[in-house]
Design a protein around this motif. Structure first.
Motif, short mmCIF file in Angstrom:
data_model
loop_
_atom_site.label_atom_id
_atom_site.label_comp_id
_atom_site.label_asym_id
_atom_site.label_seq_id
_atom_site.Cartn_x
_atom_site.Cartn_y
_atom_site.Cartn_z
N MET A 91 7.19 1.30 8.10
CA MET A 91 6.22 0.23 8.36
C MET A 91 6.71 -0.85 9.31
O MET A 91 5.91 -1.58 9.89
CB MET A 91 5.78 -0.41 7.04
CG MET A 91 5.09 0.59 6.15
SD MET A 91 4.00 -0.16 4.97
CE MET A 91 2.69 -0.76 5.98
N LEU A 141 0.14 -0.81 -1.28
CA LEU A 141 -0.17 -0.99 0.14
C LEU A 141 -1.68 -0.96 0.36
O LEU A 141 -2.23 -1.76 1.13
CB LEU A 141 0.52 0.08 0.98
CG LEU A 141 2.05 0.00 1.02
CD1 LEU A 141 2.63 1.19 1.75
CD2 LEU A 141 2.51 -1.30 1.68
N ALA A 148 -3.28 -4.33 1.80
CA ALA A 148 -3.75 -4.27 3.18
C ALA A 148 -5.22 -4.70 3.32
O ALA A 148 -5.60 -5.23 4.36
CB ALA A 148 -3.58 -2.87 3.72
N GLY A 185 3.72 -5.31 5.85
CA GLY A 185 2.59 -4.77 6.61
C GLY A 185 2.32 -5.54 7.90
O GLY A 185 1.33 -5.28 8.58
#
Ligand code: HEM
Length: 544
Positions: A185, A350, A354, A492
């Motif tokens: 990532m 995630l 996100a 992220g």
């Protein structure tokens, strides 16, 4: 880090399936986590405070005074009552609000200065509003930075026997998950490889936007639509396939995930600050939160399981664990340092992290653009001059400084994560006070970002502040803070910046945005969100 053989991966998939289907049974037995749940919910806080008190009453204050550093006792702040602290300030008519904590921090900082301390029920915090002084916290955070748990989220996972996940794990456990995840990532090349899928998602979203405008070219319920984009986008990264969120009707699972995740974040906010009675008996608010959490976990796992099953039924001799290009999930499952349950929790984390973050960041940016047509035109002209109608790729994305500045400026005005969080792991001096080990320290991001001394005309949307040549080092460091800092910075970030840059570029290329209603204020649904529905007009730039 060594990768596993195809047989090991197959075994991992099998374990994973067993785990995910038995997750609820594990909740019932919850062997490893029961002692944690049985702990006094206030224990951690009492320990921290006792530690602080012992230190300040003994050696630390003496050392502090020897060095002309004032003791922790002297840090200013609202007094509050025994046990509950300033809790009632948040329930007074016209008083402070949990949903406006960013404003409370800002007001307190104006009243008490660049450092203050406050105890709200079980949460004790030291808030720093001077970016230079906060650097001392950043420099001292060490190999395993500790961020305060998101308590309701962590409590839910412990109670149900789930792994804590990357967001809440600490120490060596966190480090292992982080090391594995960051290889995919945070590596620029890995993320740039996703330019094409991100372009595809954004192109489809443009068509979707066109199709859902009403006769006045407005889109109502924009929040949910943007959320679909965010989910579709992270889906391509995690699973390397499309979830299909823009279909009409939206697939039931995706729609349920979206609805429940929004409810989950909304209910988490008040639970985070109030007395955590929910740890002893389930309050109405807790039950609502738990219902949302159950559905989110269930559907998150459904998406992950679906991919796991597909991978398992594919010819295992073709499993490409040793190859560079594998789905993120295949990669996670191939890592020896992660248990299948940890890999699964990370993927669900995630998916959750996100969607709420990037969708709100985009909403705020569209709002700012719609209210500032001249900025919109500058942005449009940049995209024309630099990429025209090309797809955005690894080469030309760096030619869009203004789009990056627009995003930075929106996050300055509306920092969706409005404060940082660290527990100090060594004694230190900040703003002339001794801050003992074990203190919860936060940077008052919203307060700093709306401080005229740091940002002249701080309430005005001016992306130019962030252009090279206009930005000094302090400003640059400050803009990064919205992503946190150090070894625990948002994992992220690269992914989020890239997908948001791509989407914004496409939106301004296709549409002129207009907003014709009352100003919208921020509120907290855990992350900073618009307090009322955002209805924007999307006027096409061409006749398409
Ligand atoms: C506008 C978008 C986003 C913003 C402003 C944002 C901001 C943040 C911040 C401030 C933190 C805490 C960092 C620290 O404590 O130093 C964080 C952590 C995290 N973020 Fe983001 N984030 C965004 C998008 C995303 C996306 C798209 C993902 C996933 C693809 C993500 C996944 C995570 C995870 C897993 C953590 C925990 C990392 C750890 O503790 O090691 N975030 N984010």
């Amino acid at each position: 880090m060594a990768t596993k053989t195809a047989t090991q991966i197959t075994r991992a998939f099998r374990n994973m399936r067993a785990l995910s289907t038995s997750a609820m049974k594990q909740n019932a037995t919850g062997l490893s986590e029961i002692p944690e749940v049985a702990k006094c919910p206030f224990r951690g806080m009492v320990n921290t405070m006792n530690d602080v008190l012992t230190r300040t009453k003994t050696g630390i204050s003496e050392t502090a005074s020897e060095n002309n550093v004032k003791s922790f006792d002297h840090v200013p702040g609202p007094k509050g009552l025994p046990v509950v602290g300033t809790l009632f300030d948040y329930f007074k008519k016209d008083g402070l609000r949990f949903s406006k904590m960013f404003e409370a921090y800002r007001q307190r900082a104006i009243e008490y200065g660049p450092i203050y301390k406050e105890k709200i029920a079980t949460i004790s915090t030291v808030v720093i509003s001077d970016p230079n002084e906060y650097q001392k916290v950043i420099r001292a955070e060490g190999k395993y930075p500790i961020r305060r748990e998101m308590e309701p989220m962590a409590h839910y996972r412990r109670k149900n026997g789930y792994e804590l996940g990357l967001v809440n794990a600490q120490g060596e456990e966190w480090y292992q998950q982080r090391t594995v995840t960051s290889k995919k990532m945070l590596k620029m090349k890995e993320v740039l490889d996703f330019c094409q899928p991100m372009n595809d998602v954004a192109n489809d979203f443009m068509d979707h936007l066109k199709s859902i405008r009403n006769d006045s070219q407005e889109i109502t319920g924009l929040e949910k639509e943007i959320f679909k984009w965010a989910m579709e986008s992270i889906g391509t990264f995690l699973f390397e396939e499309r979830i299909g969120c823009f279909a009409n009707p939206t697939p039931a699972k995706a729609q349920a995930f979206i609805d429940n995740l929004r409810g989950y974040f909304k209910k988490m906010q008040p639970l985070m600050y109030n007395v955590p009675v929910y740890k002893i008996f389930p309050t109405k608010l807790w039950k609502e939160f738990e219902n949302y959490a159950n559905t989110v976990m269930e559907i998150g796992r459904y998406f992950v399981d679906k991919k796991v099953n597909e991978l398992q039924s594919a010819d295992s001799s073709r499993t490409k664990a040793e190859d560079e290009k594998v789905t993120f999930l295949t990669y996670l499952l191939s890592q020896q340092s992660l248990t299948p349950e940890q890999a699964l929790s990370t993927a669900v984390d995630l998916l959750m992290a996100a969607t709420e973050t990037t969708s709100n960041a985009i909403l705020w940016t569209l709002y700012c653009l719609a209210k500032n047509p001249e900025v919109q035109e500058t942005l449009y002209n940049e995209t024309l001059a630099c990429i025209n109608n090309e797809q955005i790729n690894a080469d030309n994305i760096s030619r869009l400084p203004y789009v990056k500045a627009v995003l930075k400026e929106s996050l300055r005005l509306y920092p969706i994560t409005w404060a940082t969080s660290r527990i100090t792991q060594q004694d230190m001096e900040v703003c002339g006070y001794n801050i003992p080990t074990g203190t919860h320290v936060q940077a008052n991001l919203y307060g700093m970002f709306r401080d005229d001394k740091l940002f002249p005309e701080s309430d005005t949307f001016k992306p130019e502040r962030w252009l090279r040549g206009n930005m000094d080092t302090q400003l640059k460091a400050l803009s990064n803070l919205v992503w946190g800092h150090g070894a625990r910075m948002c994992i992220g970030r690269r992914f989020a910046e890239q997908e948001m840059n791509i989407l914004l570029t496409k939106i301004v290329q296709k549409f002129k945005l207009e907003y014709h209603y009352e100003d919208i204020e921020p509120t907290l649904n855990t992350v900073m969100s618009p307090d009322s529905p955002l209805v924007l007009k999307f006027v096409p730039r061409d006749s398409a």
